[in-house]
Design a protein around this motif. Structure first.
Motif, PDB file in Angstrom:
ATOM      1  N   LEU A 291       0.931  -1.155   0.009  1.00  0.00           N
ATOM      2  CA  LEU A 291       0.218   0.131  -0.164  1.00  0.00           C
ATOM      3  C   LEU A 291       0.850   1.164  -0.190  1.00  0.00           C
ATOM      4  O   LEU A 291       0.473   2.292  -0.721  1.00  0.00           O
ATOM      5  CB  LEU A 291      -1.024  -0.061   1.270  1.00  0.00           C
ATOM      6  CG  LEU A 291      -2.057  -0.888   1.250  1.00  0.00           C
ATOM      7  CD1 LEU A 291      -2.831  -1.039   2.605  1.00  0.00           C
ATOM      8  CD2 LEU A 291      -2.964  -1.066   0.009  1.00  0.00           C
ATOM      9  N   LEU A 292       2.072   1.107   0.793  1.00  0.00           N
ATOM     10  CA  LEU A 292       2.779   2.465   0.657  1.00  0.00           C
ATOM     11  C   LEU A 292       3.570   2.337  -0.441  1.00  0.00           C
ATOM     12  O   LEU A 292       3.701   3.521  -1.131  1.00  0.00           O
ATOM     13  CB  LEU A 292       3.870   2.055   1.983  1.00  0.00           C
ATOM     14  CG  LEU A 292       3.498   2.247   3.242  1.00  0.00           C
ATOM     15  CD1 LEU A 292       4.719   1.753   4.309  1.00  0.00           C
ATOM     16  CD2 LEU A 292       3.044   3.568   3.720  1.00  0.00           C
TER      17      LEU A 292
ATOM     18  N   GLU B 232       1.424   4.030  -3.380  1.00  0.00           N
ATOM     19  CA  GLU B 232       1.530   5.786  -3.215  1.00  0.00           C
ATOM     20  C   GLU B 232       2.866   6.165  -3.573  1.00  0.00           C
ATOM     21  O   GLU B 232       2.799   7.196  -4.317  1.00  0.00           O
ATOM     22  CB  GLU B 232       1.092   5.955  -1.876  1.00  0.00           C
ATOM     23  CG  GLU B 232      -0.146   5.793  -1.178  1.00  0.00           C
ATOM     24  CD  GLU B 232      -1.254   6.149  -2.128  1.00  0.00           C
ATOM     25  OE1 GLU B 232      -1.179   7.302  -2.649  1.00  0.00           O
ATOM     26  OE2 GLU B 232      -2.176   5.526  -2.578  1.00  0.00           O
ATOM     27  N   GLU B 233       3.931   5.501  -3.224  1.00  0.00           N
ATOM     28  CA  GLU B 233       5.340   6.175  -3.470  1.00  0.00           C
ATOM     29  C   GLU B 233       5.563   6.013  -5.000  1.00  0.00           C
ATOM     30  O   GLU B 233       6.284   7.071  -5.464  1.00  0.00           O
ATOM     31  CB  GLU B 233       6.264   5.418  -2.769  1.00  0.00           C
ATOM     32  CG  GLU B 233       6.210   5.746  -1.167  1.00  0.00           C
ATOM     33  CD  GLU B 233       6.793   7.157  -1.061  1.00  0.00           C
ATOM     34  OE1 GLU B 233       7.402   7.950  -1.620  1.00  0.00           O
ATOM     35  OE2 GLU B 233       6.396   7.458   0.400  1.00  0.00           O
TER      36      GLU B 233
ATOM     37  N   GLY C  73       3.370   6.367  -7.391  1.00  0.00           N
ATOM     38  CA  GLY C  73       2.444   7.191  -7.907  1.00  0.00           C
ATOM     39  C   GLY C  73       1.332   6.282  -8.854  1.00  0.00           C
ATOM     40  O   GLY C  73       0.755   6.892  -9.906  1.00  0.00           O
ATOM     41  N   TYR C  74       0.870   5.112  -8.467  1.00  0.00           N
ATOM     42  CA  TYR C  74      -0.113   4.685  -9.101  1.00  0.00           C
ATOM     43  C   TYR C  74      -1.274   5.069  -8.940  1.00  0.00           C
ATOM     44  O   TYR C  74      -1.758   5.828  -8.108  1.00  0.00           O
ATOM     45  CB  TYR C  74      -0.145   3.008  -8.753  1.00  0.00           C
ATOM     46  CG  TYR C  74       0.784   2.056  -9.159  1.00  0.00           C
ATOM     47  CD1 TYR C  74       0.663   1.206 -10.093  1.00  0.00           C
ATOM     48  CD2 TYR C  74       2.018   1.686  -8.543  1.00  0.00           C
ATOM     49  CE1 TYR C  74       1.367   0.363 -10.516  1.00  0.00           C
ATOM     50  CE2 TYR C  74       2.881   1.036  -9.034  1.00  0.00           C
ATOM     51  CZ  TYR C  74       2.801   0.039  -9.936  1.00  0.00           C
ATOM     52  OH  TYR C  74       3.588  -0.565 -10.377  1.00  0.00           O
TER      53      TYR C  74
ATOM     54  N   ALA D 137      -5.555   5.549  -8.779  1.00  0.00           N
ATOM     55  CA  ALA D 137      -6.532   4.818  -8.039  1.00  0.00           C
ATOM     56  C   ALA D 137      -7.236   3.652  -8.810  1.00  0.00           C
ATOM     57  O   ALA D 137      -7.631   2.864  -8.240  1.00  0.00           O
ATOM     58  CB  ALA D 137      -7.472   6.062  -7.533  1.00  0.00           C
TER      59      ALA D 137
ATOM     60  N   SER E 127      -2.017   7.243 -14.704  1.00  0.00           N
ATOM     61  CA  SER E 127      -1.356   8.273 -13.887  1.00  0.00           C
ATOM     62  C   SER E 127      -0.447   9.167 -14.292  1.00  0.00           C
ATOM     63  O   SER E 127       0.413   8.538 -15.019  1.00  0.00           O
ATOM     64  CB  SER E 127      -0.886   7.487 -12.335  1.00  0.00           C
ATOM     65  OG  SER E 127      -0.166   8.784 -11.771  1.00  0.00           O
TER      66      SER E 127
ATOM     67  N   ARG F 123       5.730  11.677   5.104  1.00  0.00           N
ATOM     68  CA  ARG F 123       5.261  11.421   3.793  1.00  0.00           C
ATOM     69  C   ARG F 123       3.964  11.120   3.583  1.00  0.00           C
ATOM     70  O   ARG F 123       3.297  10.389   4.307  1.00  0.00           O
ATOM     71  CB  ARG F 123       6.162  10.164   3.344  1.00  0.00           C
ATOM     72  CG  ARG F 123       7.773  10.311   3.362  1.00  0.00           C
ATOM     73  CD  ARG F 123       8.465   9.150   2.700  1.00  0.00           C
ATOM     74  NE  ARG F 123       8.354   9.286   1.406  1.00  0.00           N
ATOM     75  CZ  ARG F 123       9.191   9.915   0.559  1.00  0.00           C
ATOM     76  NH1 ARG F 123      10.187  10.796   1.141  1.00  0.00           N
ATOM     77  NH2 ARG F 123       9.170  10.028  -0.953  1.00  0.00           N
ATOM     78  N   PRO F 124       3.692  11.448   2.508  1.00  0.00           N
ATOM     79  CA  PRO F 124       1.953  11.523   2.098  1.00  0.00           C
ATOM     80  C   PRO F 124       1.646   9.719   2.166  1.00  0.00           C
ATOM     81  O   PRO F 124       0.403   9.454   2.584  1.00  0.00           O
ATOM     82  CB  PRO F 124       1.854  11.854   0.762  1.00  0.00           C
ATOM     83  CG  PRO F 124       2.955  12.959   0.681  1.00  0.00           C
ATOM     84  CD  PRO F 124       3.889  12.490   1.349  1.00  0.00           C
ATOM     85  N   SER F 125       2.530   8.883   1.741  1.00  0.00           N
ATOM     86  CA  SER F 125       1.904   7.725   1.661  1.00  0.00           C
ATOM     87  C   SER F 125       1.941   7.117   2.962  1.00  0.00           C
ATOM     88  O   SER F 125       0.872   6.284   3.314  1.00  0.00           O
ATOM     89  CB  SER F 125       3.310   6.823   0.865  1.00  0.00           C
ATOM     90  OG  SER F 125       4.403   6.773   1.819  1.00  0.00           O
TER      91      SER F 125
ATOM     92  N   LYS G 180      -1.446   8.108   4.725  1.00  0.00           N
ATOM     93  CA  LYS G 180      -2.473   7.590   4.153  1.00  0.00           C
ATOM     94  C   LYS G 180      -2.795   6.271   4.749  1.00  0.00           C
ATOM     95  O   LYS G 180      -3.849   6.038   5.019  1.00  0.00           O
ATOM     96  CB  LYS G 180      -2.483   7.479   2.375  1.00  0.00           C
ATOM     97  CG  LYS G 180      -3.645   6.785   1.677  1.00  0.00           C
ATOM     98  CD  LYS G 180      -3.634   6.856   0.416  1.00  0.00           C
ATOM     99  CE  LYS G 180      -5.036   6.310  -0.087  1.00  0.00           C
ATOM    100  NZ  LYS G 180      -4.978   6.592  -1.679  1.00  0.00           N
TER     101      LYS G 180
END
Length: 354
Positions: free
Chosen positions: A22-23, A26-27, A29-30, A32, A107, A342-344, A347
């Motif tokens: 899951l991290l 996000e890292e 850039g996949y 959604a 993306s 980090r945003p990942s 989230k």
């Protein structure tokens, strides 16, 4: 025209090792809509269902099911393969979205490589990841063994009994339905279910009598409790060497220095679980979190504080603020401060550690 086939990630929201891909999503850039996320409710034993075991015979999460490259065209019937371990899943996700890959993507987000850039860094990364997945560092074992006194055992039992009962009942149902011929299961699968049920029953025998005082226990129950508490002490004692090694081996603020890598995703998930078991929260800084981990390990355990806080924050691209230039922290604390911004990580862990 039919839609292009997509990968599917089977995961449990509170699974430590499912958090790593899951991290990575996000890292890397996949988008959604590029990977279907399919929740597996392990509290209901869905990971033991025959349909899931066909994807992952070990009954673990995560599992990534991906279309084979030669069947990506809409005109060709799609065929898939299942990737069944966290390390391989993350490496696949890293390679599958890059400037060199031909994977269809919706993306436009950047896709930095997470693979180490040199042979030496690659070896260091593997050592860190292998340590995190070793028996001594096993965060799932620590999850079940997070009680070293009768008071802690009572609190842990309250938390874990509903989960373990759901798991036991699911396994019992599968065995019963198999006996009745309602579901088809091989001898190997039935043996797998029986082993898992025995292990679950063993924990339940201890937890279901946690409210009893030692004097109220039968001889067998007293022995089970003593063995459990002894094993718990041993597990947390063994963690000292793991923490010492990690603090020594990572460069800081990330595992391999200034740039995020695959090793950091594994370390982020692992350290978040250990922090959770130690009573930490997402809002706390690295010094506070590692202090709670050290206290939870016990025996006055501490890691050396040799890393400049100002330098660590500078390397991670964070504001140092009013921190004194002389202030020091251990490298795992510096890692926590860097990764939690980090945003990942926000989230995956913003709502709570697990």
């Amino acid at each position: 025209m039919s839609a292009l086939p997509k990968a599917a990630l089977y995961y449990s929201p509170n699974s430590i090792w499912a958090s790593v891909p899951l991290l990575a999503l996000e890292e890397k850039g996949y988008g959604a809509d590029e990977v279907d996320l399919k929740v597996v409710d392990i509290s209901k034993g869905e990971n033991f269902e025959p349909t899931y075991l066909r994807l992952n015979p070990g009954g673990t999460v995560p599992t990534l099911v991906v279309p084979l490259q030669k069947t990506l065209s809409p005109e060709i019937e799609s065929r898939y393969k299942a990737i069944q371990d966290t390390k391989s899943i993350v490496e696949f996700l890293d390679k599958s979205r890059s400037a060199q890959s031909r994977t269809h993507t919706t993306s436009t987000a950047p896709s930095p490589s997470l693979a180490p850039a040199t042979i030496a860094f690659n070896a260091a990364s593997h050592e860190i990841v292998d340590l995190l997945h070793s028996q001594a560092a096993d965060p799932n074992a620590l999850f079940y063994m997070n009680a070293r006194s009768e008071t802690e055992l009572k609190a842990l039992a309250t938390k874990l009994i509903p989960f373990l009962v759901g798991r036991r009942d699911a396994l019992a149902r599968l065995l019963t339905e198999s006996d009745a011929g309602n579901i088809s299961a091989s001898d190997k699968t039935r043996s797998f279910w029986q082993v898992k049920k025995i292990a679950t029953d063993k924990f339940l025998q201890v937890f279901e009598e946690a409210e009893k005082s030692e004097g109220e226990l039968s001889d067998d129950a007293r022995q089970r409790r003593e063995e459990y508490l002894k094993s718990s002490h041993a597990a947390w004692t063994a963690l000292k060497d793991v923490l010492i090694t990690l603090n020594k081996e990572i460069i800081g603020p990330y595992a391999l220095g200034d740039q995020l890598s695959i090793a950091d995703l594994h370390l982020a998930a692992w350290l978040s679980r250990i922090a959770s078991l130690s009573g930490a929260t997402p809002a706390e800084d690295g010094t506070s979190v590692l202090g709670k981990i050290e206290a939870h390990v016990g025996d006055e355990f501490t890691l050396p504080k040799e890393f400049s806080v100002v330098e660590a924050r500078r390397r991670a691209g964070l504001v140092a603020g009013n921190i004194e230039p002389s202030e020091r922290q251990n490298k795992l604390a510096a890692f926590w401060d860097a990764i939690k911004e980090r945003p990942s990580w926000k989230k995956v862990y913003g709502a709570g550690l697990h």
